[in-house]
Scaffold this active site. Structure first.
Site, PDB file in Angstrom:
ATOM      1  N   ASN A 149       0.809  -1.069   0.060  1.00  0.00           N
ATOM      2  CA  ASN A 149       0.046   0.038   0.190  1.00  0.00           C
ATOM      3  C   ASN A 149       0.905   1.312  -0.003  1.00  0.00           C
ATOM      4  O   ASN A 149       0.451   2.268  -0.594  1.00  0.00           O
ATOM      5  CB  ASN A 149      -0.986   0.005   1.222  1.00  0.00           C
ATOM      6  N   SER A 224      -0.517  -7.455   7.141  1.00  0.00           N
ATOM      7  CA  SER A 224      -1.736  -7.979   7.417  1.00  0.00           C
ATOM      8  C   SER A 224      -1.709  -8.485   9.059  1.00  0.00           C
ATOM      9  O   SER A 224      -0.263  -9.165   9.251  1.00  0.00           O
ATOM     10  CB  SER A 224      -2.477  -8.691   6.777  1.00  0.00           C
ATOM     11  N   GLU A 245       4.231  -4.353  12.125  1.00  0.00           N
ATOM     12  CA  GLU A 245       3.194  -2.905  11.999  1.00  0.00           C
ATOM     13  C   GLU A 245       2.230  -3.661  11.126  1.00  0.00           C
ATOM     14  O   GLU A 245       2.267  -3.904   9.864  1.00  0.00           O
ATOM     15  CB  GLU A 245       3.911  -1.838  11.395  1.00  0.00           C
ATOM     16  N   CYS A 279      -2.821   1.816   6.525  1.00  0.00           N
ATOM     17  CA  CYS A 279      -3.241   1.379   7.688  1.00  0.00           C
ATOM     18  C   CYS A 279      -4.183   2.388   8.634  1.00  0.00           C
ATOM     19  O   CYS A 279      -4.739   1.761   9.543  1.00  0.00           O
ATOM     20  CB  CYS A 279      -1.808   0.801   8.183  1.00  0.00           C
ATOM     21  N   GLU A 376     -11.005  -4.707   8.830  1.00  0.00           N
ATOM     22  CA  GLU A 376     -10.482  -3.727   8.119  1.00  0.00           C
ATOM     23  C   GLU A 376     -10.850  -3.652   6.634  1.00  0.00           C
ATOM     24  O   GLU A 376     -10.409  -4.902   6.130  1.00  0.00           O
ATOM     25  CB  GLU A 376      -8.991  -3.746   8.272  1.00  0.00           C
ATOM     26  N   GLU A 453       7.955   1.988  14.779  1.00  0.00           N
ATOM     27  CA  GLU A 453       8.904   2.666  13.796  1.00  0.00           C
ATOM     28  C   GLU A 453       8.897   4.134  14.195  1.00  0.00           C
ATOM     29  O   GLU A 453       7.992   4.709  14.552  1.00  0.00           O
ATOM     30  CB  GLU A 453       8.441   2.170  12.406  1.00  0.00           C
TER      31      GLU A 453
HETATM   32  P1  NAD Z   1       0.269  -8.935   3.835  1.00  0.00           P
HETATM   33  O1  NAD Z   1       0.428  -9.565   5.068  1.00  0.00           O
HETATM   34  O2  NAD Z   1      -0.529  -9.882   2.622  1.00  0.00           O
HETATM   35  O3  NAD Z   1       1.600  -8.998   3.011  1.00  0.00           O
HETATM   36  C1  NAD Z   1       2.805  -8.262   3.781  1.00  0.00           C
HETATM   37  C2  NAD Z   1       3.986  -8.721   3.232  1.00  0.00           C
HETATM   38  O4  NAD Z   1       4.163 -10.239   3.785  1.00  0.00           O
HETATM   39  C3  NAD Z   1       4.189  -8.989   1.657  1.00  0.00           C
HETATM   40  O5  NAD Z   1       5.490  -8.595   1.278  1.00  0.00           O
HETATM   41  C4  NAD Z   1       4.262 -10.573   1.375  1.00  0.00           C
HETATM   42  O6  NAD Z   1       4.638 -10.812   0.306  1.00  0.00           O
HETATM   43  C5  NAD Z   1       4.585 -11.039   2.771  1.00  0.00           C
HETATM   44  N1  NAD Z   1       4.414 -12.142   3.267  1.00  0.00           N
HETATM   45  C6  NAD Z   1       3.221 -12.962   2.857  1.00  0.00           C
HETATM   46  N2  NAD Z   1       2.982 -14.159   3.506  1.00  0.00           N
HETATM   47  C7  NAD Z   1       4.117 -14.196   4.281  1.00  0.00           C
HETATM   48  C8  NAD Z   1       4.729 -15.114   5.299  1.00  0.00           C
HETATM   49  N3  NAD Z   1       4.029 -16.326   5.514  1.00  0.00           N
HETATM   50  N4  NAD Z   1       6.023 -14.852   5.733  1.00  0.00           N
HETATM   51  C9  NAD Z   1       6.482 -13.679   5.729  1.00  0.00           C
HETATM   52  N5  NAD Z   1       6.133 -12.817   4.866  1.00  0.00           N
HETATM   53  C10 NAD Z   1       4.911 -13.146   4.103  1.00  0.00           C
HETATM   54  O7  NAD Z   1      -0.269  -7.697   3.700  1.00  0.00           O
HETATM   55  P2  NAD Z   1      -0.473  -6.727   2.529  1.00  0.00           P
HETATM   56  O8  NAD Z   1      -1.783  -7.120   1.755  1.00  0.00           O
HETATM   57  O9  NAD Z   1       0.572  -6.555   1.499  1.00  0.00           O
HETATM   58  O10 NAD Z   1      -0.742  -5.184   3.265  1.00  0.00           O
HETATM   59  C11 NAD Z   1      -1.864  -4.901   3.695  1.00  0.00           C
HETATM   60  C12 NAD Z   1      -1.894  -4.931   5.281  1.00  0.00           C
HETATM   61  O11 NAD Z   1      -0.960  -4.280   5.930  1.00  0.00           O
HETATM   62  C13 NAD Z   1      -3.180  -4.128   5.716  1.00  0.00           C
HETATM   63  O12 NAD Z   1      -3.818  -4.825   6.921  1.00  0.00           O
HETATM   64  C14 NAD Z   1      -2.693  -2.733   6.406  1.00  0.00           C
HETATM   65  O13 NAD Z   1      -3.570  -2.202   7.542  1.00  0.00           O
HETATM   66  C15 NAD Z   1      -1.272  -3.356   7.079  1.00  0.00           C
HETATM   67  N6  NAD Z   1      -0.438  -2.157   7.011  1.00  0.00           N
HETATM   68  C16 NAD Z   1       0.136  -2.010   8.031  1.00  0.00           C
HETATM   69  C17 NAD Z   1       0.680  -0.724   8.343  1.00  0.00           C
HETATM   70  C18 NAD Z   1       1.190  -0.217   9.827  1.00  0.00           C
HETATM   71  O14 NAD Z   1       2.357   0.507   9.841  1.00  0.00           O
HETATM   72  N7  NAD Z   1       0.670  -0.712  11.043  1.00  0.00           N
HETATM   73  C19 NAD Z   1       1.259   0.117   7.293  1.00  0.00           C
HETATM   74  C20 NAD Z   1       0.620  -0.336   5.983  1.00  0.00           C
HETATM   75  C21 NAD Z   1       0.233  -1.578   5.916  1.00  0.00           C
END
Ligand code: NAD
Length: 475
Positions: A149, A224, A245, A279, A376, A453
């Site tokens: 994102n 996520s 995060e 997020c 969410e 962070e």
């Molecule tokens: P996601 O959890 O699907 O993927 C995040 C990352 O993890 C990607 O690079 C993915 O390839 C990798 N990944 C997937 N499976 C994995 C595993 N088993 N082990 C290690 N890495 C793995 O999340 P997304 O859909 O890319 O992002 C959206 C989510 O991120 C939303 O829930 C959003 O709220 C959250 N987010 C949080 C913050 C924060 O600072 N709190 C900021 C931005 C986004």
């Protein structure tokens, strides 16, 4: 395939440009068609990246002044690259190009900030027979995993404190938006010694392999909640440190003294910027019954006025969602709410065509127990909920395992502060949307994360404490 800066992308391993063992398509969310391809990192290449980070770490940690200079240089490179990288960012992500360029320029500020940040050693206690000195040592190699994102900002939130602390890094962007981050890895290799920042890409199980690799002592993950929990479990097997995060379901509480005309625009921005894929975006609004209709109508008018289209078109305010499954998710939640009796005050539908566009959507007559309120949505669909009294609103806002951020809207700062203090979140905003800054901690409570962070807290998170106890008579 085009001749753009990112279309024939390569990884950066030990300072070198490295093609993958295989490749995967990256799609343009405005068209649904491939816009480039990214390398698939093999286990052997991952191992090479980890070993090179390990080798580079020793000398990188030794010379603070060299780190400082290299990081300022990296910041300058990043700023200069923004006009070229911005359109590529838009093509893989969907965000309007001015936002993409803005994100790259803003992110450079993190490199400058952390370059000059130090964690001074201290002496906590001096007894007649001993002195105890406390310092911090770099954690070694850190593995970083980012979501789609805000790929550049969230990468730099990890790169900058890690490198400043004297740690080195292997970074893996999301396979949905890897190209700008890969391009950045190549550009920054002009300023950073080989191995200090390795950037790799690939489909799963690459993230899992990164987390379970024996070299990194720290995992910095943004994504996520379910993946974050899996990362935490995997890291625990090797007692690696983690910063997680994760997702949010931020409530905005509008107080009964709020100036609705003044609130509408910043509240709209807080929910719909980046097509709601932030997020800490506002994901549900609580408003007093008396003001409910006025706010709902005003938000709906504002949503209808938003110009949605390809991020490369001038004047577009909202691009597509970044992935088709995210668009489908938002659509499911809106349809489910509609079936449960919600009214659609604006939007409610995907746009025709192959791009992942969804109308800016405002929903009324919706309650907890509906997924669009409880979960969410991470997209451009905002539920507006009426409340009777303020205690009830706070209770409803807090009745969740999400705890990232929230906001309070009022003309009475004193009252707003007292409500803000009761929100069970890592952050809260009063009369504004979130604008993260390098020196303010960013993180959530409950399931929204572990650790923060930004600021000195982030620098600490890439170090271990080191205590030296010096006995009497020592020179
Ligand atoms: P996601 O959890 O699907 O993927 C995040 C990352 O993890 C990607 O690079 C993915 O390839 C990798 N990944 C997937 N499976 C994995 C595993 N088993 N082990 C290690 N890495 C793995 O999340 P997304 O859909 O890319 O992002 C959206 C989510 O991120 C939303 O829930 C959003 O709220 C959250 N987010 C949080 C913050 C924060 O600072 N709190 C900021 C931005 C986004």
């Amino acid at each position: 395939m085009t001749d753009s800066v990112t279309s024939d992308s390569v990884m950066t391993i030990d300072g070198e440009a490295v093609t993958g063992e295989g490749a995967f398509d990256v799609l343009d969310p405005a068209t649904g068609a491939p816009m480039g391809s990214a390398p698939q990192c093999s286990p052997a290449q991952l191992d090479r990246a980890m070993r090179s980070a390990q080798r580079a770490q020793k000398s990188w940690a030794l010379d603070h002044e060299a780190r400082r200079k290299a990081m300022h240089e990296a910041a300058e490179i990043m700023r200069n690259s923004a006009p070229e990288l911005g359109p590529e960012f838009t093509r893989e992500h969907g965000a309007p190009v001015q936002h993409a360029v803005g994100q790259i320029i803003i992110s450079a500020a993190w490199l400058d900030y952390f370059a000059d940040l130090e964690l001074p050693a201290s002496t906590v206690r001096t007894l007649p027979d001993r002195t105890i000195e406390i310092s911090r040592r770099p954690i070694g190699v850190a593995a970083a995993i980012t979501p789609w994102n805000a790929p550049i900002l969230l990468a730099v939130w990890k790169i900058a404190p890690a490198l400043a602390a004297g740690a080195t890094m292997v970074l893996k962007p999301s396979p949905h938006t890897p190209l700008t981050t890969l391009a950045l890895g190549r550009l920054l290799s002009a300023a950073l010694p080989p191995g200090v920042l390795n950037v790799i890409s690939g489909l799963e199980p690459l993230g899992q392999q990164l987390v379970s690799h024996p070299v990194p002592r720290k995992i910095a993950f943004t994504g996520s909640i379910p993946t974050g929990k899996a990362v935490g479990v995997a890291a625990a097997h090797d007692l690696k440190r983690v910063t997680l995060e994760l997702g949010g379901n931020d409530a905005a509480i509008v107080l009964d003294d709020a100036d609705i005309d003044a609130v509408v625009e910043p509240l709209f921005q807080s929910a719909f910027a980046n097509s709601g894929q932030i997020c800490e975006a506002t994901k549900r609004v609580y408003v007093p019954e008396r003001l409910y209709r006025r706010l709902l109508d005003a938000l709906a008018d504002r949503a209808r006025a938003a110009r949605v289209g390809s991020g490369l078109e001038p004047g577009v305010e909202m691009g597509p969602l970044t992935t088709d499954f995210q668009r489908d998710h938002v659509e499911d939640l809106v349809q489910e709410a509609r079936a449960a009796g919600a009214t659609i005050a604006a939007g409610g539908n995907r746009l025709p065509g192959d791009g992942y566009f969804f109308e800016p959507t405002v929903l009324g007559n919706v309650r907890e127990g509906t997924r669009i309120v409880d979960e969410e949505q991470f997209g451009p669909a905002l539920p507006v909920l009426a409340y009777k009294d303020l205690d009830e609103a706070v209770e409803r806002a807090n009745a969740t395992m999400y705890g990232l951020s929230g906001s309070v809207w009022s003309t009475d700062l004193q009252r707003a502060r007292s409500v803000a203090a009761r929100l069970e979140t890592g952050r809260v905003k009063i009369n504004t949307f979130g604008l993260p800054s390098p020196d303010a901690p960013f993180g959530g409570v409950k399931w929204s994360g572990v650790g923060v962070e930004n600021g000195p807290w982030a620098l600490e998170a890439y170090t271990d404490l080191h205590v030296t106890e010096i006995g009497v008579g020592s020179h």
